[in-house]
Design a protein around this motif. Structure first.
Motif, PDB file in Angstrom:
ATOM      1  N   ASP A   1     -30.951  10.750-115.842  1.00  0.00           N
ATOM      2  CA  ASP A   1     -32.004   9.774-115.595  1.00  0.00           C
ATOM      3  C   ASP A   1     -31.536   8.453-116.200  1.00  0.00           C
ATOM      4  OD1 ASP A   1     -34.216   8.138-115.739  1.00  0.00           O
ATOM      5  OD2 ASP A   1     -35.602   9.711-116.368  1.00  0.00           O
ATOM      6  N   GLY A   2     -31.470   7.416-115.386  1.00  0.00           N
ATOM      7  CA  GLY A   2     -30.956   6.127-115.860  1.00  0.00           C
ATOM      8  C   GLY A   2     -31.738   5.550-117.021  1.00  0.00           C
ATOM      9  N   ASN A   3     -32.999   5.980-117.177  1.00  0.00           N
ATOM     10  CA  ASN A   3     -33.839   5.407-118.227  1.00  0.00           C
ATOM     11  C   ASN A   3     -33.432   5.839-119.629  1.00  0.00           C
ATOM     12  OD1 ASN A   3     -35.376   3.987-116.383  1.00  0.00           O
ATOM     13  ND2 ASN A   3     -36.818   5.670-116.085  1.00  0.00           N
TER      14      ASN A   3
ATOM     15  N   THR B   1     -32.150   1.042-110.125  1.00  0.00           N
ATOM     16  CA  THR B   1     -32.158  -0.372-109.723  1.00  0.00           C
ATOM     17  C   THR B   1     -31.372  -1.271-110.682  1.00  0.00           C
ATOM     18  OG1 THR B   1     -34.315  -0.510-110.814  1.00  0.00           O
ATOM     19  CG2 THR B   1     -34.322  -0.316-108.428  1.00  0.00           C
ATOM     20  N   ASN B   2     -31.275  -0.887-111.957  1.00  0.00           N
ATOM     21  CA  ASN B   2     -30.645  -1.784-112.940  1.00  0.00           C
ATOM     22  C   ASN B   2     -29.147  -1.538-113.142  1.00  0.00           C
ATOM     23  OD1 ASN B   2     -33.217  -2.673-113.290  1.00  0.00           O
ATOM     24  ND2 ASN B   2     -33.562  -1.691-115.269  1.00  0.00           N
ATOM     25  N   PHE B   3     -28.627  -0.444-112.591  1.00  0.00           N
ATOM     26  CA  PHE B   3     -27.246  -0.073-112.881  1.00  0.00           C
ATOM     27  C   PHE B   3     -26.444   0.113-111.599  1.00  0.00           C
ATOM     28  CE2 PHE B   3     -29.705   2.239-116.391  1.00  0.00           C
ATOM     29  CZ  PHE B   3     -29.656   1.145-117.237  1.00  0.00           C
ATOM     30  N   THR B   4     -25.165  -0.248-111.664  1.00  0.00           N
ATOM     31  CA  THR B   4     -24.290  -0.105-110.499  1.00  0.00           C
ATOM     32  C   THR B   4     -23.019   0.642-110.867  1.00  0.00           C
ATOM     33  OG1 THR B   4     -23.247  -2.242-110.970  1.00  0.00           O
ATOM     34  CG2 THR B   4     -25.122  -2.260-109.452  1.00  0.00           C
ATOM     35  N   LYS B   5     -22.319   1.095-109.856  1.00  0.00           N
ATOM     36  CA  LYS B   5     -21.044   1.785-110.042  1.00  0.00           C
ATOM     37  C   LYS B   5     -20.105   0.916-110.878  1.00  0.00           C
ATOM     38  CE  LYS B   5     -17.247   3.891-107.455  1.00  0.00           C
ATOM     39  NZ  LYS B   5     -16.685   4.208-106.126  1.00  0.00           N
ATOM     40  N   GLY B   6     -19.462   1.535-111.874  1.00  0.00           N
ATOM     41  CA  GLY B   6     -18.535   0.801-112.737  1.00  0.00           C
ATOM     42  C   GLY B   6     -19.146   0.306-114.028  1.00  0.00           C
TER      43      GLY B   6
ATOM     44  N   GLY C   1     -33.531   6.727-109.237  1.00  0.00           N
ATOM     45  CA  GLY C   1     -33.634   6.554-110.686  1.00  0.00           C
ATOM     46  C   GLY C   1     -32.528   7.238-111.463  1.00  0.00           C
ATOM     47  N   GLN C   2     -31.710   8.038-110.763  1.00  0.00           N
ATOM     48  CA  GLN C   2     -30.628   8.759-111.440  1.00  0.00           C
ATOM     49  C   GLN C   2     -29.282   8.064-111.259  1.00  0.00           C
ATOM     50  OE1 GLN C   2     -30.906  12.762-109.735  1.00  0.00           O
ATOM     51  NE2 GLN C   2     -31.923  13.480-111.613  1.00  0.00           N
TER      52      GLN C   2
ATOM     53  N   SER D   1     -25.617   6.667-124.554  1.00  0.00           N
ATOM     54  CA  SER D   1     -26.875   7.333-124.862  1.00  0.00           C
ATOM     55  C   SER D   1     -26.702   8.151-126.130  1.00  0.00           C
ATOM     56  CB  SER D   1     -27.319   8.251-123.720  1.00  0.00           C
ATOM     57  OG  SER D   1     -28.449   9.028-124.107  1.00  0.00           O
ATOM     58  N   PHE D   2     -27.787   8.313-126.864  1.00  0.00           N
ATOM     59  CA  PHE D   2     -27.831   9.157-128.056  1.00  0.00           C
ATOM     60  C   PHE D   2     -27.925  10.632-127.648  1.00  0.00           C
ATOM     61  CE2 PHE D   2     -30.024  10.003-132.315  1.00  0.00           C
ATOM     62  CZ  PHE D   2     -28.909   9.669-133.057  1.00  0.00           C
ATOM     63  N   TYR D   3     -28.263  10.867-126.365  1.00  0.00           N
ATOM     64  CA  TYR D   3     -28.493  12.243-125.864  1.00  0.00           C
ATOM     65  C   TYR D   3     -27.583  12.549-124.676  1.00  0.00           C
ATOM     66  CZ  TYR D   3     -32.592  11.507-128.759  1.00  0.00           C
ATOM     67  OH  TYR D   3     -33.415  11.217-129.811  1.00  0.00           O
ATOM     68  N   TRP D   4     -26.310  12.257-124.826  1.00  0.00           N
ATOM     69  CA  TRP D   4     -25.341  12.441-123.747  1.00  0.00           C
ATOM     70  C   TRP D   4     -24.881  13.907-123.736  1.00  0.00           C
ATOM     71  CZ3 TRP D   4     -23.456   7.949-121.075  1.00  0.00           C
ATOM     72  CH2 TRP D   4     -22.530   8.252-120.057  1.00  0.00           C
ATOM     73  N   PRO D   5     -25.041  14.608-122.614  1.00  0.00           N
ATOM     74  CA  PRO D   5     -24.587  16.009-122.571  1.00  0.00           C
ATOM     75  C   PRO D   5     -23.073  16.112-122.746  1.00  0.00           C
ATOM     76  CG  PRO D   5     -26.079  15.509-120.742  1.00  0.00           C
ATOM     77  CD  PRO D   5     -25.704  14.194-121.364  1.00  0.00           C
ATOM     78  N   TRP D   6     -22.643  17.174-123.449  1.00  0.00           N
ATOM     79  CA  TRP D   6     -21.215  17.432-123.617  1.00  0.00           C
ATOM     80  C   TRP D   6     -20.708  18.047-122.318  1.00  0.00           C
ATOM     81  CZ3 TRP D   6     -20.321  19.723-129.239  1.00  0.00           C
ATOM     82  CH2 TRP D   6     -20.754  18.784-130.176  1.00  0.00           C
TER      83      TRP D   6
END
Length: 354
Positions: free
Chosen positions: A110-112, A88-93, A37-38, A98-103
């Motif tokens: 978490d992909g969700n 499952t929904n995301f692949t390399k590239g 999931g990550q 996200s509104f909560y992206w760490p600096w």
């Protein structure tokens, strides 16, 4: 793997001005393995925005934004590329936002909490997803749609404060696109005034640091003001409201002049200005774009279409390097930016051909 991140070093205090030293860069170890999931992402662009000022306080004064914690990684709007995925929904590239992206230069998330973005919508300019084709664009568009009450062909005049900023520079253009016959911007330097009128289609611009704003408004808005897109609050807004027409509308986007003060949001108007507002039946309702998520998808497509057709000009101020996040934040809070303030953390060369 050793990565860099930015943490909150100190709080400026509710009535203090934020400075670069409120933030600190440090190195941390990124785990080698990711869980189901990550995803592991490399950060490309990070956003600094006025609303973040309240996150520097122990209490944001809001139920939908949480405060940043001392010595913990700071987060906000971000764009990055997936380097490894167990979602499952995301692949390399894949390109993600996200509104909560760490600096942080690289991070396991978490992909969700992530949303995939299509570079074609921005002709490969991924940073635009943090500005005109992202939250500031949606804030301007939906704010005008929901609170501006613009009717085409009805000779309405719109005034925009903070007009050279991320939202203001878009709001004036969108006002014209939605049918305003006259758009006047208020900003703080001659350079910004020239940009508004020569490139962004504003009919006129006022430098609030030169001469009387009230006199210039009377001259430039002879029929009064029908729609006011308010990014700043304070004295400038009091002056604009005093020249607004009967049954006119304020779009309450932001109040940056008040963000370093311990006052409620939206700040109450001075009694004399509030009396004018009531007497003329001027609407001034709190506007929160997050309450209109059902309009996000169609809004992004509309903004992208205007951009691709050349009807929406996009301005941004780009600073390079995670170590400059604090400086970028301080500059943005004091009007150092034109358009959206972005920090480039790493470039994505595969898109340069788009």
């Amino acid at each position: 793997m050793i990565v860099q991140r930015v943490v909150l070093n100190s709080r400026p205090g509710k009535n203090g001005n934020p400075v670069a030293e409120n933030f600190r860069v440090e190195e941390v170890n990124l785990p080698d393995n990711i869980n189901e999931g990550q995803v592991q992402v490399r950060t490309l662009y990070l956003s600094v925005d006025p609303y973040m000022r309240c996150r520097m306080n122990e209490d944001t004064g809001s139920d939908y934004i949480s405060p940043w914690q001392l010595s913990q990684v700071v987060d906000g709007g971000g764009i990055g590329i997936i380097e490894e995925s167990k979602h499952t929904n995301f692949t390399k590239g894949d390109f993600m936002t996200s509104f909560y992206w760490p600096w942080q230069t690289k991070v396991i998330l978490d992909g969700n909490i992530l949303e995939k973005v299509d570079p074609q919508l921005v002709d490969g300019h991924l940073s635009y997803f943090l500005g005109a084709i992202g939250m500031p664009g949606l804030t301007s568009l939906i704010g005008i749609q929901e609170k501006g009450h613009i009717t085409a062909e009805s000779n309405q005049t719109m005034v925009v404060s903070g007009a050279a900023g991320a939202c203001g520079s878009l709001a004036g253009q969108i006002g014209h696109l939605m049918g305003c016959s006259r758009v006047v911007g208020i900003c703080g330097t001659p350079e910004k005034c020239l940009l508004l009128t020569s490139e962004l289609g504003f009919d006129a611009a006022i430098n609030y640091k030169e001469g009387s704003v009230a006199e210039q408004l009377r001259e430039l808005c002879p029929s009064g003001v029908d729609v006011y897109f308010d990014n700043v609050g304070g004295d400038i807004s009091d002056t604009v409201i005093s020249q607004m027409n009967q049954n006119s509308h304020i779009i309450l986007c932001g109040q940056i002049s008040q963000y370093n003060k311990d006052v409620p949001y939206p700040p109450p108007l001075p009694s004399a200005v509030e009396a004018i507002r009531k007497e003329r039946n001027i609407t001034r309702e709190r506007f929160l774009v997050l309450n209109f998520k059902d309009k996000f998808a169609s809004g992004i497509l509309q903004l992208s279409q205007w951009f691709k057709e050349g009807k929406l000009k996009i301005k941004e101020t780009m600073i390079n390097g995670l170590e400059n996040m604090g400086a970028a934040f301080q500059s943005m809070m004091t009007g150092g930016n034109i358009g959206k303030q972005i920090v480039c953390i790493s470039e994505e060369t595969s898109l340069l051909s788009l």
